[in-house]
Design a protein around this motif. Structure first.
Motif, mmCIF file in Angstrom:
data_model
loop_
_atom_site.group_PDB
_atom_site.id
_atom_site.type_symbol
_atom_site.label_atom_id
_atom_site.label_comp_id
_atom_site.label_asym_id
_atom_site.label_seq_id
_atom_site.Cartn_x
_atom_site.Cartn_y
_atom_site.Cartn_z
ATOM 1 N N PRO A 1 -18.626 -3.245 -2.593
ATOM 2 C CA PRO A 1 -17.573 -2.306 -2.638
ATOM 3 C C PRO A 1 -17.441 -1.396 -1.587
ATOM 4 O O PRO A 1 -16.242 -1.011 -1.272
ATOM 5 N N SER A 2 -18.411 -0.638 -1.220
ATOM 6 C CA SER A 2 -18.420 0.513 -0.098
ATOM 7 C C SER A 2 -17.904 -0.015 1.151
ATOM 8 O O SER A 2 -17.661 0.965 1.898
ATOM 9 N N GLN A 3 -17.818 -1.345 1.597
ATOM 10 C CA GLN A 3 -17.290 -1.701 2.799
ATOM 11 C C GLN A 3 -16.057 -2.305 2.466
ATOM 12 O O GLN A 3 -15.324 -2.714 3.525
ATOM 13 N N ALA A 4 -15.341 -2.347 1.415
ATOM 14 C CA ALA A 4 -13.985 -2.774 1.081
ATOM 15 C C ALA A 4 -12.894 -2.138 1.749
ATOM 16 O O ALA A 4 -12.957 -0.812 2.023
ATOM 17 N N LEU A 5 -12.009 -2.713 2.397
ATOM 18 C CA LEU A 5 -10.899 -2.320 3.102
ATOM 19 C C LEU A 5 -9.700 -1.590 2.222
ATOM 20 O O LEU A 5 -8.762 -0.959 2.601
ATOM 21 N N TYR B 1 6.916 5.786 5.258
ATOM 22 C CA TYR B 1 7.053 4.263 5.894
ATOM 23 C C TYR B 1 8.368 4.191 6.571
ATOM 24 O O TYR B 1 8.387 3.553 7.821
ATOM 25 N N ASP C 1 -9.192 3.899 5.169
ATOM 26 C CA ASP C 1 -9.570 2.794 4.780
ATOM 27 C C ASP C 1 -11.125 2.726 4.437
ATOM 28 O O ASP C 1 -11.824 1.457 4.385
ATOM 29 N N ASP D 1 -16.622 1.236 -12.873
ATOM 30 C CA ASP D 1 -17.649 1.691 -14.281
ATOM 31 C C ASP D 1 -17.072 1.266 -15.425
ATOM 32 O O ASP D 1 -17.584 1.502 -16.432
ATOM 33 N N LEU D 2 -15.586 1.502 -15.483
ATOM 34 C CA LEU D 2 -14.829 1.223 -16.607
ATOM 35 C C LEU D 2 -14.684 -0.248 -16.893
ATOM 36 O O LEU D 2 -14.022 -0.857 -18.071
ATOM 37 N N ARG E 1 0.688 -1.190 0.202
ATOM 38 C CA ARG E 1 0.078 -0.171 0.061
ATOM 39 C C ARG E 1 0.709 1.302 -0.125
ATOM 40 O O ARG E 1 1.812 1.413 0.887
ATOM 41 N N GLY F 1 -12.034 -0.279 -2.953
ATOM 42 C CA GLY F 1 -13.339 -0.280 -3.051
ATOM 43 C C GLY F 1 -13.801 0.305 -4.334
ATOM 44 O O GLY F 1 -14.818 -0.321 -5.283
ATOM 45 N N ALA F 2 -13.153 1.351 -4.716
ATOM 46 C CA ALA F 2 -13.772 2.166 -6.041
ATOM 47 C C ALA F 2 -13.580 1.224 -7.169
ATOM 48 O O ALA F 2 -14.300 1.689 -8.271
ATOM 49 N N ALA G 1 -16.894 4.217 -3.389
ATOM 50 C CA ALA G 1 -17.751 3.330 -3.876
ATOM 51 C C ALA G 1 -19.029 3.181 -3.479
ATOM 52 O O ALA G 1 -19.960 2.444 -3.675
ATOM 53 N N ARG H 1 -11.531 2.552 -11.379
ATOM 54 C CA ARG H 1 -12.868 2.737 -11.262
ATOM 55 C C ARG H 1 -13.688 1.540 -11.899
ATOM 56 O O ARG H 1 -13.424 1.133 -12.742
ATOM 57 N N ALA I 1 -2.706 2.568 5.592
ATOM 58 C CA ALA I 1 -3.814 2.220 5.135
ATOM 59 C C ALA I 1 -3.467 0.462 5.467
ATOM 60 O O ALA I 1 -2.684 -0.217 5.966
ATOM 61 N N PHE I 2 -4.604 -0.154 5.333
ATOM 62 C CA PHE I 2 -4.956 -1.700 5.609
ATOM 63 C C PHE I 2 -3.917 -2.436 4.648
ATOM 64 O O PHE I 2 -3.717 -2.059 3.645
ATOM 65 N N GLN I 3 -3.089 -3.136 5.464
ATOM 66 C CA GLN I 3 -1.904 -3.761 4.893
ATOM 67 C C GLN I 3 -2.335 -5.291 4.517
ATOM 68 O O GLN I 3 -1.257 -6.141 4.262
#
Lengths: 338, 338, 338, 338
Positions: free
Chosen positions: A303-307, B223, B50, A278-279, A133, A310-311, B55, A276, A138-140
């Motif tokens: 997706p809106s809860q992805a860590l 980092y 996070d 949508d593509l 990341r 998500g986008a 999304a 994205r 951010a979530f690793q």
């Protein structure tokens, strides 16, 4: 290898270049023009890889003629290689669907995703346990726990698993779980890691760095193959450009160029390229029509809860329809190149 | 953080975003325009790193407002940090000359180079023992033997040494020799390696990847700093563009931009950027005038016999004259920013 | 010109290439290697410009050896050309300061600017009357009225004027006012316009397109020179890259590369490159140290009221201090290349 | 429009921004955060296009929220526009094949090409009479004589013709012959030319510049539409990147992005993008699957005798097979988006 001499190169400078070529066991051809002398080194150019011709007085430019790789070159297997990942195949005549979440996050998220992509036709499950990341905040990835969840996904669905390896020291542990080792874009030129996966028995999915040329991608594959492991799947995932609407620009021409130069199969990852969701459909269909051997798609039940990322995750509910469209395009192009 | 909602976003979608912000402990400001609703998350944005806002249904775009780093941010040390590498300093008021061969090749080459650059004013010796090379067939450095030669160079000249680390497993051994650990451009986003050098006591010279933004460079420094090691020197070495005359295009604006955003010093490596020795002098003078805190220059007693990157090596005989020109330009700009 | 034949090229294909070269009056050298045959066309390559060698069966690659320009080539005037713009000179031994507002907006703004830049040492006044703008809704320049204001600036200050020409139909009118015609970056490959300014008696300032190579810049200059007008000043103003912090990335290496290849002088426009006034000082000093023959700077008495590009305009009040710093750096580098 | 104020912005600076917004008739929303104040200008942002907010003291950054075009925006015609070129249509539900030689060279070459592409399914003939060439020494098109040949092609085949206009002064003459005016990539930001074709009655095919963003492409279309001519076909022909294997990299994502933002149709020119005929088939199929409304293909009865761009010309004999493959892919994707 061709050496263009400077207009003012002296005879002594020319002779020195000629001697260096001869000393290394190659034949030197010389062409004396009105404006320039050009010297060709005829034979195995590879011998000259460490000779600094460009630093020699009188030399203006070095032009390589041969491609600098051997094991991954087209000539090794002109009909193209097929790579076996567990029960799945990647290569000529296939269109392999690799799908799954960016990161494995929870047991439910992982299992729901694995079942759904299998039911829709995916034959390889992707899922990250160790995540590179940009931000240290951010979530690793779940790490070890993520690997355990992947084991459970395999057990329940029978799908072979591809997951990323970031550190050579994790190779043993990951190899117990994975059916294919992923080298991410940021590690495409982590030559030590390439060398170590080159000594494994497992197939490798090698992603193109977002600022690397096609030739550099093949040279990184050569590192792996030189170590003895020629089970390599290349992955185009977009290169960086000035265009801000997408995260990267997928290089569709690379699909055909790679197939002209190498026997290795190449798949496309539109999810990371676009950044994205949508593509993803249209880029995927384009990739299949343009000659990809497979697709690597990120999905998420929500997706809106992805860590992570998500986008760009396709909602799981859309994956079946997506796979149907992919199959139609595949059918439309399957007779080309036969 | 600002969230631009889609023109057709529903009230429920807007409410969901507002709630997510509140739930995470930030305050939400809302601006309802004729065409768009915009939501601002006021507070510590980092908490939301996070959350996959992009999304969420109804969200068109996420615009970060705060910079995503803390330890390397300007505010931490507004007057700029000075990094100590052995006896040398890198930071405000300095113009540090780092020079030496690309690779350490032989005892004579290494020692002759080290003495010459010291005599001309360099205060840090560079030299590679472990070399990352695009081709697996190219010279990969002397490894252990190279480290031994660097030790001898230090002993004879008193110069502190910066050398590249490719593999975390070599850190202990390299740390016995090096006064500064170099992270190469290709490893700028090898986050594991960053984390490990972040736990060392030695200063780190972090090169910008040739396809990485300034913000990504600072995130990679973050980092290292997050691990406890804030002795970081950044290095601009050119970014990839479409221009074929040079290997990379040096981003001179990055020098000022980095100084506005961060307290870390930044040096310039014109040798790797250009890939051609004939451009190094002018690029170096330009870099100093544009605000570089130092230069990192590749030299070789005889570039045409170099085992790596000979084309970009400055002949040792030219280094003294080079250093004189550098000193003149430095003098001309030293009163700016005071 | 070198032609690399495909490994499977037939003798007939090789013969066809050889004949085409002979038919055009050049000598063909052939080098038969183990893996490839290479054919060199020895003589004036220009004759072959319209021959589609790359489309001939058996041909893998065409490698030009000679540079494709004549009039602007270094050989024409190895010591470098000096261009006279009214009373000002641009060329070797000079460091010409060109300054003024982006657009001429009002009589006061124009006159105040002109006087101030002259007093601080600028010897050419810049000012736009016809403005190319990305948006059709943005201010497009005062047009005729702007030209009148430039005339008044000249009358009061004695400064020669450079102003942009967008349309060949305006050439006659602009030529009555201007001492130098500017071709903007977006028109660098507007070949018709190049041809027409090539037929004028006035010097031309030709800006590099933000996505054009150095060779393309020189080819555009060749269009002008071929028409009979060799009074050309090149201008580096940055190329597009993936880096979002600045509008474009200045290519400092281009300064030296251009001087190696051409006799034309080259100036730098840091204002448009950066798009931010706060970077202009350091980029300018860097450009001078890196070998620029001059600088082109946008100023405004009150940037926040500018009708175009206010963000990059240097406040007029800072220009004198700026010019002093520039002079110091120029002095530091003036003995190089002598 | 959002304005992010600097952390150290004073109340007076904030007030000045607020006043400027109010004075221009927009409403200002203010959000005071712990670290930053953010001001939103609510209303028609277009009014503020000439206000130099970024040059105002205390302003750190300006973030546009609305897209800066009106006439070409999606909202104008959400279902997408269909453009009529003679008897041919370009738009939703179509897949228009535009084909023909790069340059019209001889009567035979032009007529043979025109008949063959029509017979294989092309509905628009392309052919250049005025050619923009990087080198002043290269073939520049037949000019008037080329237009005459295009007239004869139309007469014999009934195909409408698209041909490039380089100079506004040729518009009248070209409009007698052409059914669609082509603006080439190098003229995408020749705003004068855009304005003049905006006053014509003929449809316009507008090519994306090889270094222009999608937003800039739409702004150039806006120039044309603002003049009253909304019969515009966009054309993606590749953007410049660091990858040397192809001349440009086709941006397939642009197809979907353009359709989200605008009602204008978009076609793809793979010939110029690749610069190599061997990539045209796969890039074309990819483009169709990725959502292109049409293709623009260069063909030649004998590419190795072409006077311009022979390397990228598809041999006429292959065009029929090509068109069959295109039709298959089109069929596979035609139900998407319905």
């Amino acid at each position: 290898m061709l050496l263009v001499m400077r207009p003012d190169a002296t005879q002594a400078e020319i002779d020195h270049v000629l001697e260096t070529i001869s000393t290394n066991g190659l034949h030197a051809d010389i062409s004396v023009g009105k404006y320039r002398t050009i010297i060709g080194a005829v034979g195995n150019e590879e011998i000259l890889v460490d000779v600094a011709f460009e630093a020699m007085p009188g030399v203006e430019r070095l032009i390589p003629v041969m491609r600098p790789y051997k094991f991954v070159a087209k000539e090794v297997q002109p009909e193209g290689s097929t790579i076996k990942v567990g029960s799945a195949l990647v290569g000529p005549g296939q269109l392999t669907l690799i799908a799954g979440p960016c990161s494995v996050e929870t047991e439910e998220q992982a299992l729901v995703s694995a079942h759904a992509v299998r039911d829709a036709g995916a034959t390889i499950l992707r899922g990250g346990a160790f995540k590179p990341r940009t931000s240290p905040y951010a979530f690793q990835g779940l790490g070890e726990r993520g690997l355990d969840l992947l084991v459970e996904c395999k057990r329940q669905t029978g799908l072979p698993v591809v997951t990323e390896v970031l550190d050579a020291r994790d190779l043993e542990r990951i190899s117990e779980v994975a059916d294919c080792l992923q080298i991410g874009a940021r590690n495409m030129q982590n030559f030590l890691l390439l060398r170590e996966v080159g000594m494994q028995q497992l197939p490798v999915l090698l992603k193109r760095g977002f600022c690397n040329t096609i030739e550099e991608l093949l040279m990184s594959a050569e590192y792996i193959a030189k170590g003895g492991n020629d089970q390599i799947i290349l992955c185009e995932r977009g290169i960086r450009t000035f265009e801000p609407e997408t995260r990267a620009t997928l290089d569709f021409a690379a699909l055909t160029v790679v197939k002209q130069l190498s026997h290795l199969p190449i798949v496309v990852d539109p999810s990371h390229a676009a950044g994205r969701a949508d593509l993803v459909l249209r880029l995927s269909l384009g990739a299949v029509a343009a000659g990809a051997d497979g697709l690597m798609i990120e999905v998420h039940p929500n997706p809106s809860q992805a860590l992570s990322d998500g986008a760009q995750a396709m909602p799981l509910a859309e994956f079946e329809g997506f796979a149907r469209h992919v199959a139609l395009v595949r059918k439309a192009v399957q007779d080309i190149d036969r």
